[in-house]
Design a protein around this motif. Structure first.
Motif, PDB file in Angstrom:
ATOM      1  N   THR A 113       0.845  -1.125  -0.035  1.00 20.20           N
ATOM      2  CA  THR A 113       0.009   0.183   0.236  1.00 20.20           C
ATOM      3  C   THR A 113       0.827   1.258   0.116  1.00 20.20           C
ATOM      4  O   THR A 113       0.404   2.311  -0.417  1.00 20.20           O
ATOM      5  CB  THR A 113      -1.146  -0.080   1.259  1.00 20.20           C
ATOM      6  N   GLY A 114       2.085   1.208   0.264  1.00 23.15           N
ATOM      7  CA  GLY A 114       2.913   2.417   0.559  1.00 23.15           C
ATOM      8  C   GLY A 114       2.744   3.128   1.709  1.00 23.15           C
ATOM      9  O   GLY A 114       3.186   4.220   2.016  1.00 23.15           O
ATOM     10  N   GLU A 115       1.703   2.649   2.651  1.00 25.70           N
ATOM     11  CA  GLU A 115       1.250   3.293   3.531  1.00 25.70           C
ATOM     12  C   GLU A 115       2.305   2.984   4.867  1.00 25.70           C
ATOM     13  O   GLU A 115       2.999   1.751   4.942  1.00 25.70           O
ATOM     14  CB  GLU A 115      -0.134   2.926   4.155  1.00 25.70           C
ATOM     15  N   PRO A 116       2.610   3.835   5.819  1.00 23.22           N
ATOM     16  CA  PRO A 116       3.602   3.393   6.820  1.00 23.22           C
ATOM     17  C   PRO A 116       3.102   2.415   7.764  1.00 23.22           C
ATOM     18  O   PRO A 116       1.916   2.109   7.798  1.00 23.22           O
ATOM     19  CB  PRO A 116       3.725   4.623   7.779  1.00 23.22           C
ATOM     20  N   VAL A 117       3.944   1.315   8.257  1.00 21.73           N
ATOM     21  CA  VAL A 117       3.870   0.223   8.871  1.00 21.73           C
ATOM     22  C   VAL A 117       3.834   0.751  10.149  1.00 21.73           C
ATOM     23  O   VAL A 117       4.967   1.165  10.810  1.00 21.73           O
ATOM     24  CB  VAL A 117       4.419  -1.039   8.498  1.00 21.73           C
ATOM     25  N   ARG A 118       3.128   0.715  11.002  1.00 23.90           N
ATOM     26  CA  ARG A 118       3.133   0.959  12.609  1.00 23.90           C
ATOM     27  C   ARG A 118       3.887  -0.026  13.244  1.00 23.90           C
ATOM     28  O   ARG A 118       3.941  -0.976  13.343  1.00 23.90           O
ATOM     29  CB  ARG A 118       1.828   1.159  13.467  1.00 23.90           C
ATOM     30  N   ARG A 119       4.851   0.444  14.126  1.00 26.82           N
ATOM     31  CA  ARG A 119       5.638  -0.349  15.198  1.00 26.82           C
ATOM     32  C   ARG A 119       4.729  -0.929  16.113  1.00 26.82           C
ATOM     33  O   ARG A 119       3.682  -0.310  16.111  1.00 26.82           O
ATOM     34  CB  ARG A 119       6.886   0.556  15.606  1.00 26.82           C
ATOM     35  N   ARG A 120       5.253  -1.979  16.747  1.00 23.36           N
ATOM     36  CA  ARG A 120       4.428  -2.627  17.724  1.00 23.36           C
ATOM     37  C   ARG A 120       4.008  -1.600  18.769  1.00 23.36           C
ATOM     38  O   ARG A 120       2.676  -1.803  19.369  1.00 23.36           O
ATOM     39  CB  ARG A 120       5.214  -3.655  18.285  1.00 23.36           C
ATOM     40  N   TRP A 121       5.013  -0.803  19.370  1.00 25.71           N
ATOM     41  CA  TRP A 121       4.737   0.115  20.337  1.00 25.71           C
ATOM     42  C   TRP A 121       4.473   1.590  19.867  1.00 25.71           C
ATOM     43  O   TRP A 121       4.381   2.364  20.721  1.00 25.71           O
ATOM     44  CB  TRP A 121       5.881   0.059  21.577  1.00 25.71           C
ATOM     45  N   GLY A 122       4.511   1.394  18.739  1.00 27.42           N
ATOM     46  CA  GLY A 122       4.190   3.251  18.404  1.00 27.42           C
ATOM     47  C   GLY A 122       5.231   4.033  18.645  1.00 27.42           C
ATOM     48  O   GLY A 122       6.496   3.599  18.941  1.00 27.42           O
ATOM     49  N   LEU A 123       4.779   5.058  19.431  1.00 30.02           N
ATOM     50  CA  LEU A 123       5.673   6.313  19.792  1.00 30.02           C
ATOM     51  C   LEU A 123       6.345   5.860  21.140  1.00 30.02           C
ATOM     52  O   LEU A 123       7.555   6.235  21.457  1.00 30.02           O
ATOM     53  CB  LEU A 123       5.025   7.689  19.947  1.00 30.02           C
ATOM     54  N   TRP A 124       5.634   4.770  21.902  1.00 27.29           N
ATOM     55  CA  TRP A 124       6.366   4.407  22.983  1.00 27.29           C
ATOM     56  C   TRP A 124       7.719   3.497  22.689  1.00 27.29           C
ATOM     57  O   TRP A 124       8.462   3.559  23.527  1.00 27.29           O
ATOM     58  CB  TRP A 124       5.544   3.254  23.827  1.00 27.29           C
ATOM     59  N   ALA A 125       8.156   3.339  21.657  1.00 29.01           N
ATOM     60  CA  ALA A 125       9.183   2.686  21.203  1.00 29.01           C
ATOM     61  C   ALA A 125      10.660   3.653  21.191  1.00 29.01           C
ATOM     62  O   ALA A 125      11.874   3.225  21.398  1.00 29.01           O
ATOM     63  CB  ALA A 125       9.230   1.882  19.875  1.00 29.01           C
ATOM     64  N   GLU A 126      10.102   4.843  20.997  1.00 32.80           N
ATOM     65  CA  GLU A 126      11.100   6.014  20.911  1.00 32.80           C
ATOM     66  C   GLU A 126      11.375   6.573  22.319  1.00 32.80           C
ATOM     67  O   GLU A 126      10.458   7.028  23.104  1.00 32.80           O
ATOM     68  CB  GLU A 126      10.570   7.285  20.080  1.00 32.80           C
TER      69      GLU A 126
ATOM     70  N   PHE B 177      11.076  10.496  22.917  1.00 33.24           N
ATOM     71  CA  PHE B 177       9.590  10.498  23.073  1.00 33.24           C
ATOM     72  C   PHE B 177       9.129  10.327  24.433  1.00 33.24           C
ATOM     73  O   PHE B 177       8.390  10.902  25.300  1.00 33.24           O
ATOM     74  CB  PHE B 177       8.985  10.079  22.026  1.00 33.24           C
ATOM     75  N   ARG B 178       9.625   8.986  25.026  1.00 31.22           N
ATOM     76  CA  ARG B 178       9.133   8.578  26.352  1.00 31.22           C
ATOM     77  C   ARG B 178       9.759   9.591  27.483  1.00 31.22           C
ATOM     78  O   ARG B 178       8.781   9.731  28.348  1.00 31.22           O
ATOM     79  CB  ARG B 178       9.440   7.044  26.487  1.00 31.22           C
ATOM     80  N   ARG B 179      10.786  10.090  27.290  1.00 33.35           N
ATOM     81  CA  ARG B 179      11.247  10.954  28.297  1.00 33.35           C
ATOM     82  C   ARG B 179      10.426  12.238  28.117  1.00 33.35           C
ATOM     83  O   ARG B 179      10.228  12.637  29.368  1.00 33.35           O
ATOM     84  CB  ARG B 179      12.864  11.077  28.038  1.00 33.35           C
ATOM     85  N   LEU B 180      10.404  12.756  26.995  1.00 29.29           N
ATOM     86  CA  LEU B 180       9.708  13.993  26.872  1.00 29.29           C
ATOM     87  C   LEU B 180       8.523  13.795  27.613  1.00 29.29           C
ATOM     88  O   LEU B 180       7.921  14.655  28.192  1.00 29.29           O
ATOM     89  CB  LEU B 180       9.583  14.386  25.255  1.00 29.29           C
ATOM     90  N   TRP B 181       7.627  12.881  27.177  1.00 28.44           N
ATOM     91  CA  TRP B 181       6.320  12.591  27.647  1.00 28.44           C
ATOM     92  C   TRP B 181       6.426  12.404  29.200  1.00 28.44           C
ATOM     93  O   TRP B 181       5.266  13.134  29.790  1.00 28.44           O
ATOM     94  CB  TRP B 181       5.717  11.395  27.071  1.00 28.44           C
ATOM     95  N   ILE B 182       7.018  11.565  29.733  1.00 25.10           N
ATOM     96  CA  ILE B 182       7.206  11.589  31.196  1.00 25.10           C
ATOM     97  C   ILE B 182       7.703  12.900  32.062  1.00 25.10           C
ATOM     98  O   ILE B 182       6.960  13.267  32.702  1.00 25.10           O
ATOM     99  CB  ILE B 182       8.144  10.375  31.618  1.00 25.10           C
TER     100      ILE B 182
END
Length: 155
Positions: A14-27, A30-35
Motif C-alpha cells: 500500500t505504501g502506507e507506513p507500517v506502525r511499529r508494535r509500540w508506536g511512539l512508545w518505542a522512541e 519521546f518517552r522521556r519528553l512525555w514523562i
C-alpha cells in the motif's frame, strides 16, 4: 535529543507506513519528553491551585485580589508570547524546557519557604504568579517546537 526520528517503514503493498508494535512508545526520546512534561504539568497545576489556596486561606485575599492573581498568571502570554516564540527558535529547546521547569520549581518552592520564615505576603504571590506565567510561556513554546523534531510525520 534534537534529532528527527526515522519514519516507520512503508508497506510494499500500500505504501502506507507500517506502525511499529509500540508506536511512539518505542522512541526513548519521546518517552522521556512525555514523562517529563506530564510530571511538569502536574506539578504546575498543583502549584497554581496552591497559590490560590494560600492566598485565600493564609493571607485572607479578597475576590479582587484573587482576580488579579489569576490574571497575572496569564498576562505574560499577551505581553511576551510572540517574542518568546522567536527567542525559543534561536535557543536549544531542551535547555529552555529544563530551565523553565527549574524556574517553576524555585518559584513555587519560594511560597512555603517564605511562609515558614513568616515573611509571606500577597505581593510575593503576585510576583510569583507573573514569573510562573513567564516560565510557562517559554516552556510551552519550546515544547511545541520540540515535538516535531522527535516525532516522524506519519506518527
Amino acid at each position: 535529543m534534537n534529532r528527527t526520528t526515522t519514519p516507520p517503514p512503508a508497506s510494499p503493498a500500500t505504501g502506507e507506513p507500517v506502525r511499529r508494535r509500540w508506536g511512539l512508545w518505542a522512541e526513548a526520546d519521546f518517552r522521556r519528553l512525555w514523562i517529563g512534561e506530564t510530571t511538569s504539568s502536574l506539578g504546575t497545576a498543583v502549584g497554581h491551585v496552591s497559590l490560590s489556596l494560600v492566598a485565600v486561606v493564609v493571607l485572607k485575599a479578597d475576590p479582587a485580589t484573587m482576580g488579579v492573581l489569576t490574571a497575572l498568571t496569564w498576562l505574560p502570554w499577551l505581553l511576551i508570547g510572540l517574542p518568546a516564540g522567536a527567542w525559543v527558535d534561536r535557543w536549544p529547546r531542551r535547555r529552555v524546557m529544563l530551565v523553565s521547569d527549574l524556574a517553576l520549581l524555585v518559584l513555587f518552592a519560594s511560597v512555603p519557604v517564605a511562609a515558614w520564615l513568616g515573611v509571606l505576603t500577597i505581593g510575593q504571590l503576585l510576583v510569583v504568579a507573573v514569573l510562573v506565567g513567564v516560565a510557562k510561556v517559554f516552556l510551552s513554546t519550546a515544547y511545541a517546537a520540540l515535538i516535531p523534531t522527535l516525532v516522524a510525520k506519519p506518527d
